[in-house]
Motif scaffolding. Structure first.
Motif, PDB file in Angstrom:
ATOM      1  N   GLY A 170       0.817  -1.204   0.000  1.00  0.00           N
ATOM      2  CA  GLY A 170       0.000   0.000   0.000  1.00  0.00           C
ATOM      3  C   GLY A 170       0.856   1.262   0.000  1.00  0.00           C
ATOM      4  N   GLY A 171       0.322   2.302  -0.616  1.00  0.00           N
ATOM      5  CA  GLY A 171       1.090   3.542  -0.743  1.00  0.00           C
ATOM      6  C   GLY A 171       1.951   3.522  -1.990  1.00  0.00           C
ATOM      7  N   GLY A 172       1.911   2.400  -2.725  1.00  0.00           N
ATOM      8  CA  GLY A 172       2.737   2.246  -3.928  1.00  0.00           C
ATOM      9  C   GLY A 172       2.363   3.221  -5.031  1.00  0.00           C
ATOM     10  N   SER A 173       1.093   3.600  -5.127  1.00  0.00           N
ATOM     11  CA  SER A 173       0.694   4.521  -6.213  1.00  0.00           C
ATOM     12  C   SER A 173       1.433   5.844  -6.092  1.00  0.00           C
ATOM     13  N   ASN A 206      -7.730   4.771  -8.385  1.00  0.00           N
ATOM     14  CA  ASN A 206      -6.665   4.047  -9.080  1.00  0.00           C
ATOM     15  C   ASN A 206      -7.020   3.741 -10.531  1.00  0.00           C
ATOM     16  N   ARG A 209      -5.757   6.913 -11.972  1.00  0.00           N
ATOM     17  CA  ARG A 209      -4.283   6.928 -11.946  1.00  0.00           C
ATOM     18  C   ARG A 209      -3.698   6.052 -13.047  1.00  0.00           C
ATOM     19  N   ASP A 236      -3.599  -3.862   0.550  1.00  0.00           N
ATOM     20  CA  ASP A 236      -4.303  -2.921   1.427  1.00  0.00           C
ATOM     21  C   ASP A 236      -5.636  -2.495   0.812  1.00  0.00           C
ATOM     22  N   ALA A 246      -1.843  -0.593  -5.338  1.00  0.00           N
ATOM     23  CA  ALA A 246      -0.784   0.280  -5.871  1.00  0.00           C
ATOM     24  C   ALA A 246      -0.987   0.552  -7.371  1.00  0.00           C
TER      25      ALA A 246
END
Ligand SMILES: Nc1ncnc2c1ncn2[C@@H]1O[C@H](COP(=O)(O)OP(=O)(O)OP(=O)(O)O)[C@@H](O)[C@H]1O
Ligand SMILES: O=C(O)[C@H](O)CO
Length: 524
Positions: A170-173, A206, A209, A236, A246
């Motif tokens: 998680g937080g990968g984006s 996402n 994104r 996540d 992500a």
């Protein structure tokens, strides 16, 4: 509903052999709830999940039942909040074959891990993996963009002899921004920020994104072709959707501009869209030119979820059993507004604590709420069956576990988070359920150790919360109206109800726990 439940109810054999006396445990319900939460978080530690997923056998590794030969051909990339610890463990297992690597991790994480004595989550001193920190406050920035460029470069240079290990959490984006020109980083950030502020779901966010990025939606796997790609993913997102965690850099996904535009329209962002974004969305898909061989060889990519909310709940259940509870996992996919979620837990507690056959209205209301909070009727029935057995057959204490990510509609300006607000609301729902010697206890905690912008992960409450607050001059409704749950719990009984595990180094969303004590025989 009583009829529905009775279909699942096994023969009450305990009633025939006599009620089992519940084992009494000296530890308080509160401290047992905290221990179960610790077990949930430990199960999804970044080093643990990597260690459990890579089996080293001489010069090969087995991942998800597939064997990969190592010939000093291993490369590693990664992006996400838990990736440093994942990389440290991967380095310990396959470092002797590692040629090079680049990981994009949160700003300041190495320093923080050192300060917290978590050296086992750091890379070796002479590591072949380059650590790049960025994305301050979880927002893509130029440092994260440089890391993304480094990752793209590394992937582009690989040949069919190479094996690329991709670590994702998680937080990968935010840690892998690679906007498609002419979109600038700032423009992309503006669009995603506005979407998030307008309440877009992670699925919607996402999807947008992916359409604006070179590396998301399978882009990374494309650049790594023809190398073999193995992605290890710590999920996540509810349901563990590979294409969304992500933003799915190793999962080839088609971009449908109409879908993206309709999301932007839904949140009233179409009119303020930069020309560059319109330009990119107007281009024919796919974003990059794929050759036939690449499309056919999708089997060159293995995506494996190695840690998730379900894994955390399973281990939490095991710990609960050791602590004298009969565990039951409701669902790892609880979502929806915290008000509905708190109502559900309140009803389930009432159902479990009824001194006689629960009135059918309770089960009916539970089933009505199910779709609002993302829980299947089947899971609700199965859970109520266990609670019912606990009540009627003297099973002793029960630990109901669930997970997911509910939402809070922010109307106030206070300090808080969804876990603390949920715990507060459930505390109110439990009012009047103070069975002697303990009533049910509820815990809600974020597995990342941080609930919203506060230093707590969540809180623990019980049916005495309202009276406790009143006695200390705290008006719960005022705090709730102002979304000020953290201030509330900080003031209440010197912060004793807060759950503050500190840095957990992982994130598989939230854990909810309802501990039901044994119902004393004299009041049954
Ligand atoms: N004062 C508040 N009261 C209640 N909830 C809040 C408050 N402020 C923020 N939130 C909620 O906290 C959430 C953001 O917190 P947090 O950073 O823990 O989210 P997250 O989804 O876990 O992020 P990540 O997965 O990137 O770590 C949002 O759902 C937001 O609505
Ligand atoms: O990075 C992201 O996109 C979110 O954490 C969901 O995985």
């Amino acid at each position: 509903m009583a009829r529905v439940l009775s279909l699942f109810r096994p023969q009450p054999f305990l009633a025939l052999v006599g009620r089992r006396k519940p084992t009494l445990c000296k530890m308080s319900m509160d401290s047992r709830a905290r221990k179960v939460f610790v077990a949930a978080v430990e199960a999804v530690q970044p080093d643990t999940v990597v260690r459990q997923s890579i089996e080293r056998k001489e010069d090969s590794v087995i991942i998800n039942g597939q064997k990969f030969t190592l010939k000093h051909n291993l490369h590693l990339v990664g992006f996400g909040k838990a990736v440093l610890g994942m990389a440290a463990e991967a380095e310990r297992i396959v470092g002797d074959h590692l040629v090079n690597g680049v990981i994009s991790v949160p700003h300041g994480i190495q320093q923080t891990l050192k300060q917290h004595g978590k050296d086992h989550l750091l890379l070796k001193e002479n590591s072949h993996i380059k650590v790049m920190e960025g994305a301050k406050h979880n927002l893509p920035d130029s440092d994260a963009q440089k890391a993304a460029e480094g990752i793209k470069q590394l992937a582009s240079e690989l040949t069919e002899k190479d094996l690329l290990l991709v670590l994702i959490s998680g937080g990968g984006s935010a840690l892998l921004p690679a906007p498609i020109p002419p979109i600038s980083l700032q423009e992309k950030l503006d669009v995603t920020r506005k979407l998030a502020a307008a309440g877009a779901t992670i699925q919607e966010l996402n999807t947008v994104r992916r359409a604006l990025s070179f590396l998301k939606g399978g882009g990374l796997a494309h650049y790594a072709h023809p190398a073999q790609v193995v992605a290890l993913i710590l999920s996540d997102v509810i349901g563990d959707p590979l294409d969304l965690i992500a933003s799915g850099p190793t999962v080839r996904s088609e971009v449908w501009p109409e879908e993206v535009l309709s999301i932007l329209e839904q949140y009233k962002l179409l009119n303020s869209l930069p020309a560059s974004v319109k330009d990119v969305l107007g281009r024919p898909s796919p974003r990059w030119k794929e050759n036939k061989d690449e499309i056919e060889k999708a089997e060159n990519v293995l995506n494996a979820v190695i840690g998730s909310n379900s894994v955390a709940l399973k281990c939490a259940g095991r710990r609960a059993r050791e602590l004298g509870f009969r565990p039951v996992v409701l669902s790892p996919g609880v979502c929806g507004d915290v008000r509905s979620v708190s109502r559900l837990y309140g009803l389930l507690a009432r159902f479990a604590c009824c001194q006689e056959e629960p009135p059918p209205e309770i089960a009916a209301e539970v089933l009505r709420l199910g779709p609002e909070v993302g829980v299947e009727s089947w899971d609700l029935c199965r859970t109520m069956q266990v609670l019912d057995e606990g009540r009627t057959e003297g099973w002793g204490a029960t630990c109901l576990l669930a997970g997911g990510e509910p939402t809070v509609e922010l109307t106030g300006k206070g300090q808080g988070g969804r876990n603390q607000e949920l715990a507060l609301r459930v505390g109110l729902e439990l009012r009047g359920l103070q069975l002697p010697p303990n009533g049910p206890v509820f815990l809600s905690g974020g597995t990342d150790g941080q609930d919203g912008p506060t230093e707590a992960a969540g809180a623990i409450t019980d049916g005495g919360l309202y009276e406790e607050a009143q006695a200390q001059g705290l008006d719960i409704n005022n705090f709730l109206t102002n979304n000020d749950s953290y201030s509330f719990f900080s003031h209440l009984s010197a912060g004793q109800h807060l759950l503050v595990p500190g840095l957990t180094c992982t994130n598989v969303m939230d854990v909810h726990m309802l501990l039901i004590p044994p119902i004393p025989i004299n009041i049954r």
